[in-house]
Design an enzyme around this catalytic site. Structure first.
Site, PDB file in Angstrom:
ATOM      1  N   LYS A 172       0.851  -1.204   0.000  1.00  0.00           N
ATOM      2  CA  LYS A 172       0.000   0.000   0.000  1.00  0.00           C
ATOM      3  C   LYS A 172       0.881   1.246   0.000  1.00  0.00           C
ATOM      4  O   LYS A 172       1.532   1.571   0.980  1.00  0.00           O
ATOM      5  CB  LYS A 172      -0.925   0.044   1.215  1.00  0.00           C
ATOM      6  CG  LYS A 172      -1.981   1.132   1.009  1.00  0.00           C
ATOM      7  CD  LYS A 172      -2.509   1.775   2.265  1.00  0.00           C
ATOM      8  CE  LYS A 172      -1.727   2.895   2.830  1.00  0.00           C
ATOM      9  NZ  LYS A 172      -1.733   4.164   2.093  1.00  0.00           N
ATOM     10  N   GLY A 227       7.192   4.857   8.171  1.00  0.00           N
ATOM     11  CA  GLY A 227       6.354   6.035   8.385  1.00  0.00           C
ATOM     12  C   GLY A 227       6.576   6.583   9.781  1.00  0.00           C
ATOM     13  O   GLY A 227       7.660   6.413  10.355  1.00  0.00           O
ATOM     14  N   THR A 254       6.441   7.239  13.826  1.00  0.00           N
ATOM     15  CA  THR A 254       6.525   6.368  15.006  1.00  0.00           C
ATOM     16  C   THR A 254       5.136   6.135  15.589  1.00  0.00           C
ATOM     17  O   THR A 254       4.815   5.036  16.044  1.00  0.00           O
ATOM     18  CB  THR A 254       7.501   6.990  16.028  1.00  0.00           C
ATOM     19  OG1 THR A 254       8.817   6.853  15.490  1.00  0.00           O
ATOM     20  CG2 THR A 254       7.444   6.300  17.379  1.00  0.00           C
ATOM     21  N   GLU A 255       4.293   7.150  15.530  1.00  0.00           N
ATOM     22  CA  GLU A 255       2.938   7.032  16.075  1.00  0.00           C
ATOM     23  C   GLU A 255       2.177   5.885  15.389  1.00  0.00           C
ATOM     24  O   GLU A 255       1.602   5.017  16.050  1.00  0.00           O
ATOM     25  CB  GLU A 255       2.215   8.366  15.858  1.00  0.00           C
ATOM     26  CG  GLU A 255       0.867   8.437  16.482  1.00  0.00           C
ATOM     27  CD  GLU A 255       0.098   9.676  16.007  1.00  0.00           C
ATOM     28  OE1 GLU A 255       0.714  10.565  15.374  1.00  0.00           O
ATOM     29  OE2 GLU A 255      -1.116   9.721  16.260  1.00  0.00           O
ATOM     30  N   ILE A 256       2.195   5.880  14.052  1.00  0.00           N
ATOM     31  CA  ILE A 256       1.482   4.810  13.331  1.00  0.00           C
ATOM     32  C   ILE A 256       2.244   3.483  13.474  1.00  0.00           C
ATOM     33  O   ILE A 256       1.631   2.416  13.544  1.00  0.00           O
ATOM     34  CB  ILE A 256       1.283   5.193  11.844  1.00  0.00           C
ATOM     35  CG1 ILE A 256       0.442   6.471  11.720  1.00  0.00           C
ATOM     36  CG2 ILE A 256       0.617   4.059  11.060  1.00  0.00           C
ATOM     37  CD1 ILE A 256      -0.989   6.378  12.214  1.00  0.00           C
ATOM     38  N   GLU A 262      10.173   0.900  10.221  1.00  0.00           N
ATOM     39  CA  GLU A 262      11.202   1.929  10.040  1.00  0.00           C
ATOM     40  C   GLU A 262      10.488   3.239  10.277  1.00  0.00           C
ATOM     41  O   GLU A 262       9.684   3.670   9.450  1.00  0.00           O
ATOM     42  CB  GLU A 262      11.794   1.814   8.630  1.00  0.00           C
ATOM     43  CG  GLU A 262      13.181   2.423   8.540  1.00  0.00           C
ATOM     44  CD  GLU A 262      13.140   3.896   8.190  1.00  0.00           C
ATOM     45  OE1 GLU A 262      13.095   4.720   9.147  1.00  0.00           O
ATOM     46  OE2 GLU A 262      13.143   4.221   7.005  1.00  0.00           O
ATOM     47  N   CYS A 269      13.707  10.518   7.110  1.00  0.00           N
ATOM     48  CA  CYS A 269      13.736   9.982   8.474  1.00  0.00           C
ATOM     49  C   CYS A 269      15.112  10.181   9.104  1.00  0.00           C
ATOM     50  O   CYS A 269      15.229  10.259  10.317  1.00  0.00           O
ATOM     51  CB  CYS A 269      13.344   8.515   8.465  1.00  0.00           C
ATOM     52  SG  CYS A 269      14.235   7.573   7.248  1.00  0.00           S
ATOM     53  N   GLU A 307       9.849  14.818  15.839  1.00  0.00           N
ATOM     54  CA  GLU A 307      10.223  14.816  14.430  1.00  0.00           C
ATOM     55  C   GLU A 307       9.352  15.840  13.686  1.00  0.00           C
ATOM     56  O   GLU A 307       8.130  15.759  13.727  1.00  0.00           O
ATOM     57  CB  GLU A 307       9.998  13.423  13.834  1.00  0.00           C
ATOM     58  CG  GLU A 307      10.427  13.344  12.389  1.00  0.00           C
ATOM     59  CD  GLU A 307      10.333  11.925  11.822  1.00  0.00           C
ATOM     60  OE1 GLU A 307       9.243  11.333  11.875  1.00  0.00           O
ATOM     61  OE2 GLU A 307      11.358  11.430  11.336  1.00  0.00           O
TER      62      GLU A 307
HETATM   63  P1  NAP Z   1       2.064   8.015   8.423  1.00  0.00           P
HETATM   64  O1  NAP Z   1       0.666   8.314   8.781  1.00  0.00           O
HETATM   65  O2  NAP Z   1       2.905   7.273   9.382  1.00  0.00           O
HETATM   66  O3  NAP Z   1       2.000   7.270   7.003  1.00  0.00           O
HETATM   67  C1  NAP Z   1       2.841   6.257   6.556  1.00  0.00           C
HETATM   68  C2  NAP Z   1       2.035   5.177   5.858  1.00  0.00           C
HETATM   69  O4  NAP Z   1       1.172   4.519   6.798  1.00  0.00           O
HETATM   70  C3  NAP Z   1       1.100   5.709   4.766  1.00  0.00           C
HETATM   71  O5  NAP Z   1       1.001   4.769   3.716  1.00  0.00           O
HETATM   72  C4  NAP Z   1      -0.210   5.817   5.523  1.00  0.00           C
HETATM   73  O6  NAP Z   1      -1.344   5.893   4.690  1.00  0.00           O
HETATM   74  C5  NAP Z   1      -0.181   4.566   6.342  1.00  0.00           C
HETATM   75  N1  NAP Z   1      -1.082   4.573   7.489  1.00  0.00           N
HETATM   76  C6  NAP Z   1      -1.592   5.643   8.151  1.00  0.00           C
HETATM   77  N2  NAP Z   1      -2.409   5.241   9.129  1.00  0.00           N
HETATM   78  C7  NAP Z   1      -2.441   3.883   9.090  1.00  0.00           C
HETATM   79  C8  NAP Z   1      -3.118   2.891   9.852  1.00  0.00           C
HETATM   80  N3  NAP Z   1      -3.928   3.196  10.856  1.00  0.00           N
HETATM   81  N4  NAP Z   1      -2.923   1.593   9.539  1.00  0.00           N
HETATM   82  C9  NAP Z   1      -2.096   1.257   8.529  1.00  0.00           C
HETATM   83  N5  NAP Z   1      -1.444   2.152   7.766  1.00  0.00           N
HETATM   84  C10 NAP Z   1      -1.593   3.453   8.045  1.00  0.00           C
HETATM   85  O7  NAP Z   1       2.809   9.363   8.070  1.00  0.00           O
HETATM   86  P2  NAP Z   1       2.163  10.729   7.546  1.00  0.00           P
HETATM   87  O8  NAP Z   1       0.884  11.053   8.238  1.00  0.00           O
HETATM   88  O9  NAP Z   1       2.124  10.622   6.085  1.00  0.00           O
HETATM   89  O10 NAP Z   1       3.275  11.759   8.028  1.00  0.00           O
HETATM   90  C11 NAP Z   1       3.235  12.231   9.364  1.00  0.00           C
HETATM   91  C12 NAP Z   1       4.630  12.249   9.984  1.00  0.00           C
HETATM   92  O11 NAP Z   1       5.205  10.958   9.924  1.00  0.00           O
HETATM   93  C13 NAP Z   1       5.639  13.123   9.265  1.00  0.00           C
HETATM   94  O12 NAP Z   1       5.525  14.449   9.631  1.00  0.00           O
HETATM   95  C14 NAP Z   1       6.923  12.514   9.711  1.00  0.00           C
HETATM   96  O13 NAP Z   1       7.267  12.996  10.975  1.00  0.00           O
HETATM   97  C15 NAP Z   1       6.607  11.040   9.800  1.00  0.00           C
HETATM   98  N6  NAP Z   1       7.039  10.288   8.590  1.00  0.00           N
HETATM   99  C16 NAP Z   1       8.143   9.518   8.693  1.00  0.00           C
HETATM  100  C17 NAP Z   1       8.590   8.846   7.565  1.00  0.00           C
HETATM  101  C18 NAP Z   1       9.811   7.988   7.597  1.00  0.00           C
HETATM  102  O14 NAP Z   1      10.404   7.765   6.547  1.00  0.00           O
HETATM  103  N7  NAP Z   1      10.189   7.446   8.734  1.00  0.00           N
HETATM  104  C19 NAP Z   1       7.920   8.971   6.356  1.00  0.00           C
HETATM  105  C20 NAP Z   1       6.760   9.750   6.292  1.00  0.00           C
HETATM  106  C21 NAP Z   1       6.347  10.403   7.424  1.00  0.00           C
HETATM  107  P3  NAP Z   1      -1.799   7.357   4.195  1.00  0.00           P
HETATM  108  O15 NAP Z   1      -0.864   7.687   3.118  1.00  0.00           O
HETATM  109  O16 NAP Z   1      -3.176   7.231   3.733  1.00  0.00           O
HETATM  110  O17 NAP Z   1      -1.667   8.261   5.384  1.00  0.00           O
END
Ligand code: NAP
Ligand code: MG
Length: 509
Positions: free
Chosen positions: A179, A232, A234-236, A254, A288, A389
């Site tokens: 996904k 993605g 850390t919260e998710i 990661e 990240c 972050e």
């Molecule tokens: P995110 O919510 O953690 O999204 C990462 C992935 O997880 C996306 O494909 C997302 O889908 C999916 N996801 C979200 N909620 C989920 C759930 N309940 N169950 C399964 N999958 C789920 O990140 P974001 O909201 O795009 O970004 C928020 C913050 O995350 C950023 O500001 C940054 O701090 C951090 N981040 C970290 C990384 C990294 O490389 N470590 C990358 C991106 C973001 P959707 O696309 O539909 O949300």
């Protein structure tokens, strides 16, 4: 004209069961880039069934390593062939600069080749020597594919993240449901076309576009998924780990980082200044590994700060398609708001704003989700901007008195993904690198990730490693097969323990 993409399930492109769609927009001008099927539970279920069938009945997991390698290398070659054509799509979908996206395509193809070769170099079956106890035996260690893997990726490196996930899983013999992020699904769907062209058996790779709370959550909850690999926040990541417990899915995560980048007193300003700005501002800080906390010697504070700010002023914001642009927009309005709110938080907690801090008002940038390169001085490591972050172009400068204090500050974080040390005396820098509780440390460099070296986080930056041979092991279960070579009943260690010889002979006589 908008491009339309369907889901890729069982080797075919199909609409979502609900018939619903969603759009991705160009973060530079807010124009619609493409339209995607909105996958939900029912689509995930179809994809998981296809992946399960391909795993149980299909040839994939039973092909030789060389055969799997051939498919994967063919896909890597297709990516290289198509990169020129696909590059503008990746730029439009994600806001990556042209320079960065070009690097991503090159890296993705090369990394995929490495993963392909892992299918031939990994020992999927080996003999364990010297295991003569408890009985005389021959012992095998088998590395078997885990099964059906759900893979969830973010928007910062859309193509590359897909490759980091698919490569080792496919090399190990797993089948996959991927996904992509809702903001950047385009390159993954173009990849699906290449997967179809290469002729991967149906169901080996399935790609379901959609939202995290719908398609993502359904994938994590699905009882027939054996492993979830996620990149993605850390919260998710935490949420996924707890959801995956429902059937004890394997997980690799990661997640985020708040990496400390440490300038030592003897650092060469020529490379440490630009290197540290690259660490913090590459891809607008949407990495990240971003070196978002810069630790400088308090005794040299003025000179480092002055040069950093001066050089940062020269960073060119602009149209990401322009080859001279250094910094493009952030990925979305949501991310823009998030970053601006952290900047406000920094100001309200007493950090000193030295540069930037706003959405730029320059001509040509009005519609883009831009944030100026922002530098805060006088940052205390307890402040929110030093602990959370931000994922934007925001650098926090933190002075330190002694090297021991620098280590203490660097490690005072829930994260542990990466870090940097800059110094002419590389032995001294190496000694400091060893004290950092992170998965990667660069000395006089930053952001360089090799496909041959493990990458991943300590603490809440994640679980497991991507890249290197470990990346494939993360997609295998290890099995021990014990083959008795003793033959004789009387010599078995249990002969006179559990089953008494007298009663035993009585029943068999
Ligand atoms: P995110 O919510 O953690 O999204 C990462 C992935 O997880 C996306 O494909 C997302 O889908 C999916 N996801 C979200 N909620 C989920 C759930 N309940 N169950 C399964 N999958 C789920 O990140 P974001 O909201 O795009 O970004 C928020 C913050 O995350 C950023 O500001 C940054 O701090 C951090 N981040 C970290 C990384 C990294 O490389 N470590 C990358 C991106 C973001 P959707 O696309 O539909 O949300
Ligand atoms: Mg987009």
């Amino acid at each position: 004209m908008t491009r339309d993409y369907q889901l890729f399930i069982n080797g075919e492109f199909v609409p979502a069961v609900s018939g619903e769609t969603f759009e991705s927009i160009n973060p530079y001008n807010q124009e619609v880039v493409a339209c995607f099927a909105r996958g939900k539970d029912a689509d995930i279920d179809k994809a998981v069934k296809a992946a399960r069938k391909a795993f149980e009945e299909g040839p994939w997991s039973r092909l030789s390593g060389q055969e799997r390698c051939d498919y994967i290398i063919n896909l890597a070659d297709k990516i290289s062939e198509k990169s020129k054509e696909l590059l503008p799509f990746e730029v439009a979908d994600s806001g990556s600069t042209f320079k960065k996206a070009k690097g991503d395509f090159w890296l993705a193809a090369n990394q995929l080749k490495y993963f392909g070769h892992l299918a031939t170099t990994t020992k999927f079956e080996e003999i364990l020597e010297d295991l003569s106890k408890p009985g005389v035996s021959k012992n095998y260690l088998l590395r078997e594919p885990i099964g059906v893997c759900g893979q969830i990726i973010p928007w910062n490196f859309p193509l590359m993240m897909a490759i980091w996930k698919l490569g080792p899983a496919l090399a190990a013999g797993c089948t996959v449901v991927l996904k992509p992020a809702e903001e950047t699904p385009l390159s993954a769907m173009e990849l699906a076309k290449l997967i179809q062209e290469v002729g991967f058996p149906p169901g080996v790779v399935n790609i379901v576009t959609g939202y995290g709370e719908e398609a993502g959550a359904a994938l994590v909850a699905h009882p027939n998924v054996d492993k979830v690999a996620f990149t993605g926040s850390t919260e998710i990541g935490r949420h996924i780990m707890s959801e995956a417990a429902c059937n004890m899915k394997r997980v690799t995560l990661e997640c985020g980082g708040k990496s400390a980048n440490i300038i030592l007193e003897d650092a060469d300003p020529d490379i440490a200044i630009d290197g540290s700005l690259y660490a913090a501002f590459f891809h607008g800080g949407q990495c990240c590994t971003a070196g978002s906390r810069l630790l400088i010697p308090a005794s040299q504070k003025e000179q480092w700060v002055e040069q950093l700010v001066e050089r940062a002023r020269q960073i060119q914001l602009g149209n990401p398609m322009d080859k001279n642009t250094d910094l493009g927009p952030l990925v979305s309005q949501k991310q823009l708001n998030r970053v601006l709110s952290y900047i406000e938080k920094g100001k309200s907690e007493g950090a000193k704003l030295l540069l930037g801090g706003q959405k730029p008002s320059s001509e040509g940038l009005e519609k883009g989700f831009f944030v100026e390169p922002t530098i805060f001085g006088e940052v205390n490591n307890k402040m929110t901007i030093a602990q959370e972050e931000i994922f934007g172009p925001v650098l926090s400068i933190i002075p330190y008195q002694t090297e021991a204090e620098a280590v203490q500050i660097a490690n005072d974080s829930i994260y542990g993904l990466a870090g940097g040390v800059w110094g002419r005396d590389t032995e001294r820098a190496f000694a400091m690198a060893k004290q950092l509780r992170t998965g990667t440390v660069w000395v006089n460099e930053y952001h360089l990730i090799s496909e041959k070296a493990p990458f991943g986080g300590y603490k809440q930056s994640g679980i497991g490693r991507e890249m290197g041979p470990e990346s494939l092991y993360e997609y295998t279960e290890t099995k021990h097969i014990y083959v008795d070579e003793l033959g004789s009943r009387e010599k078995k260690f249990w002969y006179d323990t559990l089953i008494k010889p007298s009663s035993y002979s009585a029943t068999t006589s």
